[in-house]
Design an enzyme around this catalytic site. Structure first.
Site, short mmCIF file in Angstrom:
data_model
loop_
_atom_site.label_atom_id
_atom_site.label_comp_id
_atom_site.label_asym_id
_atom_site.label_seq_id
_atom_site.Cartn_x
_atom_site.Cartn_y
_atom_site.Cartn_z
N MET A 30 12.33 -9.64 -9.60
CA MET A 30 13.53 -10.76 -10.10
C MET A 30 13.84 -10.64 -11.42
O MET A 30 14.68 -11.68 -11.80
CB MET A 30 12.83 -12.36 -9.94
CG MET A 30 12.33 -12.51 -8.52
SD MET A 30 12.15 -14.10 -8.09
CE MET A 30 11.31 -14.91 -9.31
N GLY A 31 13.97 -9.48 -12.12
CA GLY A 31 14.70 -9.02 -13.36
C GLY A 31 13.84 -9.92 -14.44
O GLY A 31 12.63 -10.14 -14.19
N GLY A 36 5.38 -5.14 -18.16
CA GLY A 36 4.25 -5.15 -16.84
C GLY A 36 5.10 -4.63 -15.62
O GLY A 36 4.68 -3.92 -14.99
N HIS A 37 6.37 -5.05 -15.69
CA HIS A 37 7.35 -4.47 -14.72
C HIS A 37 7.63 -2.88 -14.89
O HIS A 37 7.33 -2.16 -13.91
CB HIS A 37 8.52 -5.15 -14.73
CG HIS A 37 8.83 -6.56 -14.15
ND1 HIS A 37 9.11 -7.47 -15.25
CD2 HIS A 37 8.64 -7.01 -13.15
CE1 HIS A 37 9.06 -8.71 -14.88
NE2 HIS A 37 9.01 -8.33 -13.45
N GLY A 149 2.29 -6.18 -8.64
CA GLY A 149 1.29 -6.42 -9.72
C GLY A 149 0.23 -7.43 -9.45
O GLY A 149 0.40 -8.57 -8.69
N GLN A 155 0.05 -13.47 -4.27
CA GLN A 155 1.32 -12.96 -3.80
C GLN A 155 0.93 -11.48 -2.90
O GLN A 155 1.47 -11.39 -2.13
CB GLN A 155 2.20 -12.82 -4.73
CG GLN A 155 3.50 -12.35 -4.64
CD GLN A 155 4.80 -12.17 -5.33
OE1 GLN A 155 5.57 -12.92 -5.25
NE2 GLN A 155 4.78 -11.08 -6.30
N SER A 188 7.70 -13.02 -17.06
CA SER A 188 9.05 -13.19 -17.60
C SER A 188 9.10 -14.79 -18.11
O SER A 188 9.98 -15.00 -18.97
CB SER A 188 10.00 -13.35 -16.24
OG SER A 188 9.90 -11.81 -15.69
N ARG A 189 8.42 -15.53 -17.65
CA ARG A 189 8.31 -17.01 -18.05
C ARG A 189 7.87 -17.11 -19.36
O ARG A 189 8.25 -18.27 -20.09
CB ARG A 189 7.56 -17.98 -16.96
CG ARG A 189 8.10 -18.06 -15.64
CD ARG A 189 7.36 -19.23 -14.98
NE ARG A 189 7.83 -19.23 -13.56
CZ ARG A 189 7.93 -18.64 -12.42
NH1 ARG A 189 7.24 -17.43 -12.29
NH2 ARG A 189 8.66 -18.99 -11.42
#
Ligand code: PAF
Length: 283
Positions: A30-31, A36-37, A149, A155, A188-189
């Site tokens: 989700m950008g 990590g990505h 991940g 998920q 990202s958060r």
């Protein structure tokens, strides 16, 4: 690196890049990309000749409208990072491209118990949204390998259940969580944390570590209670869960066991909801 925004442009780009039907690895995101990505892209790069990354903030998986509106967006920077790690194709679809008939009345997946526990319980509808978008992306990209991940442990289980249900010919590679030097799981958060919250956030990792380290010999209820007070003392509030669960079912563990276990948590720090998990070492 090719940047495409429509399914037809994606098909053309893939046909150009992949004349001999080589292995394709796909990393959905989700950008707001972080290391990590990039680690997922590295893993994809090692396994396949063609690496496709999507960036799409999927509206159907946000059960909290405020979280969707505030989700960090940094497309220009994301593109530079993806280019630097050797991505072949970046797919940036619009909502209309992904959901041409709109987002009402989308399909529903039989996820069973996974939808009632942990994230499933606290984010109703979230995993249906994840399946709706990942199934579309898989149908469009048609990769042999899907890279995801472990930070989003549940998920990964949900997406595997969806793949099994649809009998999609794709293998999933799960990559261990990448952490900041102090142990905080990259997310990202994390960008939305204030400097003081960022310092406090490591308490989630430390509480999980304490649980995972002692899970095979101390009473579970005691460990969970201690971990919860560690989070509260650090300034977390609204602890959705901090528990020891069976790694294969995500159901609660009630007494020290020898089977695969996971320490897992979700809680708010200020307005930001953080999640993390740590596997319990095998006896
Ligand atoms: O983990 C994420 O970033 C998202 O849930 C995913 C898998 C890209 C689907 O939108």
């Amino acid at each position: 690196m090719l940047i495409v925004r429509t399914y037809s442009a994606l098909q053309k780009a893939m046909a150009m890049q992949q004349p001999y039907h080589v292995q394709t690895a796909f990393v959905p995101t989700m950008g707001a990309l972080h290391d990590g990505h990039l680690q997922l892209v590295h893993a994809a790069r090692q396994q396949a000749q063609l690496v496709v990354v999507s960036i799409f903030v999927n509206p159907t998986q946000f059960n909290d409208a405020a979280d969707f509106v505030q989700y960090p967006v940094s497309i220009e920077q994301d593109i530079q990072l993806l280019e630097a790690v050797g991505t072949d194709i970046v797919y940036l679809p619009s909502v209309a491209e992904m959901y041409p008939l709109g987002t009402a009345n989308l399909e529903h997946y039989p996820l069973g118990q996974l939808e009632n526990v942990l994230e499933g319980k606290f984010r109703p509808g979230h995993f249906q949204g994840v399946c709706q978008v990942v199934s579309r992306l898989l149908q469009q990209v048609q990769p042999g390998l899907l890279v995801m991940g472990q930070k989003d442990y549940q998920q990964c289980m949900v997406v595997q259940a969806m793949i099994d249900y649809l009998q999609l010919p794709v293998h999933m590679l799960r990559v261990p969580t990448k952490r900041e030097p102090d142990g905080l799981a990259m997310s990202s958060r994390n960008r939305r944390l204030s400097p003081a919250e960022r310092v406090a956030a490591v308490a989630m990792y430390l509480a999980l570590l304490q649980m995972a380290t002692n899970a095979r010999h101390l009473p579970i209820a005691e460990l969970e209670a201690k971990a919860a007070s560690q989070l509260l003392a650090a300034g977390f509030h609204k602890l959705d869960y901090i528990s020891l669960v069976h790694a294969d079912t995500l159901l609660p563990v009630s007494q020290p066991a020898t089977e695969p276990m996971l320490a897992i948590a979700a809680a708010f720090l200020g307005a930001v909801r953080l999640i993390d998990n740590l596997p319990v070492a095998q006896p």
